[in-house]
Design an enzyme around this catalytic site. Structure first.
Site, mmCIF file in Angstrom:
data_model
loop_
_atom_site.group_PDB
_atom_site.id
_atom_site.type_symbol
_atom_site.label_atom_id
_atom_site.label_comp_id
_atom_site.label_asym_id
_atom_site.label_seq_id
_atom_site.Cartn_x
_atom_site.Cartn_y
_atom_site.Cartn_z
ATOM 1 N N TYR A 238 3.388 -6.404 17.201
ATOM 2 C CA TYR A 238 3.673 -5.555 16.039
ATOM 3 C C TYR A 238 4.407 -4.290 16.495
ATOM 4 O O TYR A 238 5.446 -3.923 15.949
ATOM 5 C CB TYR A 238 2.360 -5.192 15.318
ATOM 6 C CG TYR A 238 2.485 -3.973 14.435
ATOM 7 C CD1 TYR A 238 3.168 -4.037 13.230
ATOM 8 C CD2 TYR A 238 1.945 -2.746 14.825
ATOM 9 C CE1 TYR A 238 3.312 -2.906 12.432
ATOM 10 C CE2 TYR A 238 2.078 -1.617 14.032
ATOM 11 C CZ TYR A 238 2.760 -1.703 12.841
ATOM 12 O OH TYR A 238 2.916 -0.593 12.066
ATOM 13 N N LYS B 102 8.424 -2.774 15.895
ATOM 14 C CA LYS B 102 8.810 -1.440 15.419
ATOM 15 C C LYS B 102 9.774 -0.780 16.417
ATOM 16 O O LYS B 102 10.746 -0.148 16.014
ATOM 17 C CB LYS B 102 7.569 -0.562 15.200
ATOM 18 C CG LYS B 102 6.715 -0.987 14.015
ATOM 19 C CD LYS B 102 7.449 -0.867 12.678
ATOM 20 C CE LYS B 102 6.639 -1.365 11.502
ATOM 21 N NZ LYS B 102 7.392 -1.474 10.250
ATOM 22 N N ARG C 18 -7.453 8.440 16.681
ATOM 23 C CA ARG C 18 -6.297 8.236 15.811
ATOM 24 C C ARG C 18 -6.054 9.476 14.941
ATOM 25 O O ARG C 18 -6.894 10.363 14.853
ATOM 26 C CB ARG C 18 -6.540 7.040 14.864
ATOM 27 C CG ARG C 18 -6.629 5.699 15.562
ATOM 28 C CD ARG C 18 -5.287 5.256 16.092
ATOM 29 N NE ARG C 18 -5.326 3.927 16.670
ATOM 30 C CZ ARG C 18 -5.628 3.659 17.948
ATOM 31 N NH1 ARG C 18 -5.924 4.650 18.776
ATOM 32 N NH2 ARG C 18 -5.614 2.420 18.392
ATOM 33 N N ASN D 55 -7.382 -3.083 9.046
ATOM 34 C CA ASN D 55 -7.354 -1.638 9.311
ATOM 35 C C ASN D 55 -8.723 -1.012 9.078
ATOM 36 O O ASN D 55 -9.511 -1.486 8.253
ATOM 37 C CB ASN D 55 -6.298 -0.955 8.428
ATOM 38 C CG ASN D 55 -4.887 -1.372 8.817
ATOM 39 O OD1 ASN D 55 -4.154 -1.936 8.026
ATOM 40 N ND2 ASN D 55 -4.515 -1.120 10.059
ATOM 41 N N SER E 79 6.382 3.488 13.135
ATOM 42 C CA SER E 79 4.961 3.714 13.421
ATOM 43 C C SER E 79 4.805 4.437 14.748
ATOM 44 O O SER E 79 5.636 4.300 15.655
ATOM 45 C CB SER E 79 4.289 2.342 13.491
ATOM 46 O OG SER E 79 3.045 2.433 14.141
ATOM 47 N N TYR F 91 0.820 -1.217 0.000
ATOM 48 C CA TYR F 91 0.000 0.000 0.000
ATOM 49 C C TYR F 91 0.860 1.276 0.000
ATOM 50 O O TYR F 91 0.830 2.058 -0.963
ATOM 51 C CB TYR F 91 -0.889 -0.082 1.243
ATOM 52 C CG TYR F 91 -1.780 1.086 1.520
ATOM 53 C CD1 TYR F 91 -2.463 1.750 0.508
ATOM 54 C CD2 TYR F 91 -1.965 1.526 2.838
ATOM 55 C CE1 TYR F 91 -3.306 2.810 0.801
ATOM 56 C CE2 TYR F 91 -2.810 2.571 3.135
ATOM 57 C CZ TYR F 91 -3.473 3.221 2.111
ATOM 58 O OH TYR F 91 -4.299 4.261 2.406
#
Ligand code: UD1
Length: 351
Positions: A151, A155, A232, A200, A126, A12
């Protein structure tokens, strides 16, 4: 023309970045194992630019195959590293898969970068590295809390590995901390293309609207936010992509003060999940079938960016609004459906 290797170029953000780099005069090559993608987005970039893009179908966890790409392209000026798994929920379910994939690939890549003395490296990090921060918006200096998911932990560890690497290497590094990438290229030739059921929020919204997903579940409405849903910072993927081109230019122009610079990439606006849903409904005049469900393990309550550093030092200014995000995401979803219908019709004619 400087050559940039984009890892995860079929993905993406990777595909939108290939497009932005080409638009700014860079030569690009891509590597992607297509484990969670296919070549459709690269084809989209080729359509928009009229250029053929070389994609190596290689798993970065395989050192020899990765090394072969560098051996074949010993003139790589920069690497932008997107290739990684990125679903928060899945990472809670399958932690080892995330640590293995996201960290082994990074280390293999850095070993090649070191051997071939690649001058510039940009890492796809992120805002998840901040964990559940004590105060928002977060600046690059905001202390990092424990990651809320494996996850997020990959990162944080990725950043630590790169910081240590940068201390001892001639490669200049940048860590870009994305907030929530969303939307699609206005042409609707590239956008987010989840291979399985999306995780997502934005693709879940658009797939619900088009009928692929029967109902959207909002994960929790009892958080300490203005409407109880998580908050967010949704950033348009084209704005995000352009920041990578600016990051490479920043390093080429030697504007970095240290060997490893960090930038937040968000709009600076906090939007709740319920507000995002309403924005989609308003902009596109579509009613969404949604329900409130339990919290999702691994979710951060609320986070949005202080983007001053990226604005001042990279000269980056997001151009797209939340409305643009919802409009372009919907246009892309409808395009996907049109293509699928066409494909089915062609197939039934052949049979
Ligand atoms: C996280 C990272 C983000 C990263 C992204 C990659 C944080 C704070 N952010 O995003 O930097 O780019 O992973 O995947 O860790 N939601 C629903 N229903 C759904 C799907 C999502 O309510 O069906 C909610 C989630 O609970 C969350 C929000 O929507 O509150 C956004 O979720 P998602 O799009 O998955 O991204 P993050 O997990 O925030």
């Amino acid at each position: 023309m400087k050559k940039i290797l984009v890892t995860g170029g079929c993905g993406y953000i990777g595909s939108h970045t290939l497009l932005d780099l080409i638009g700014h005069g860079y030569e690009v090559i891509s590597v992607d194992n297509n484990s969670r993608s296919n070549t459709r987005l690269i084809q989209g970039v080729e359509k928009i630019t009229g250029r053929k893009i070389k994609n190596y179908k290689v798993d970065l966890c395989d050192f020899d195959d990765t090394h072969a790409i560098f051996a074949e392209n010993d003139d790589i000026a920069g690497v932008i590293h997107f290739a990684a798994y990125k679903a928060v929920g899945e990472s809670v379910e399958r932690p080892l898969l995330y640590y293995q994939n996201n960290l082994a690939s990074l280390i293999n890549l850095l070993r090649c970068i070191e051997e071939y003395q690649v001058p510039y490296f940009v890492f796809s990090s992120s805002c998840t590295v901040y964990g559940n921060p004590d105060s928002i918006p977060v600046t690059e200096e905001t202390p990092q809390k424990p990651a809320e998911s494996p996850y997020g932990s990959t990162k944080q560890m990725g950043e630590t590995i790169i910081q240590a690497f940068a201390q001892k290497s001639s490669t200049q590094c940048i860590l870009l901390r994305y907030f929530n990438p969303a939307g699609a290229h206005p042409s609707a030739l590239i956008g987010e293309l989840p291979i399985d059921r999306p995780q997502n929020l934005t693709p879940v919204i658009t797939q619900t609207a088009i009928g692929k997903i029967p109902q959207l579940t909002v994960f929790g409405n009892d958080y300490p936010t203005r409407d109880g849903s998580c908050l967010r910072d949704f950033i348009h993927v084209c704005d995000l992509a352009h920041a990578h081109t600016l990051a490479i230019q920043f390093l080429i122009e030697k504007k970095n003060k240290s060997n490893c610079e960090v930038f937040n990439l968000g709009t600076g606006d906090g939007i709740t999940v319920l507000e995002a849903i309403r924005a989609f409904e308003d902009v596109n005049d579509v009613k969404l079938n949604y329900t409130i469900g339990p919290r999702r393990p691994g979710d951060v309550v609320a986070i949005y960016a202080n983007k001053d550093k990226a604005e001042q030092q990279l000269g980056w200014k997001p151009k797209f609004t939340l409305r643009d995000i919802m409009e372009t995401a919907w246009k892309w979803e409808k395009q996907l459906q049109e293509d699928e219908t066409l494909f089915t019709q062609q197939n039934s004619r052949l049979n």
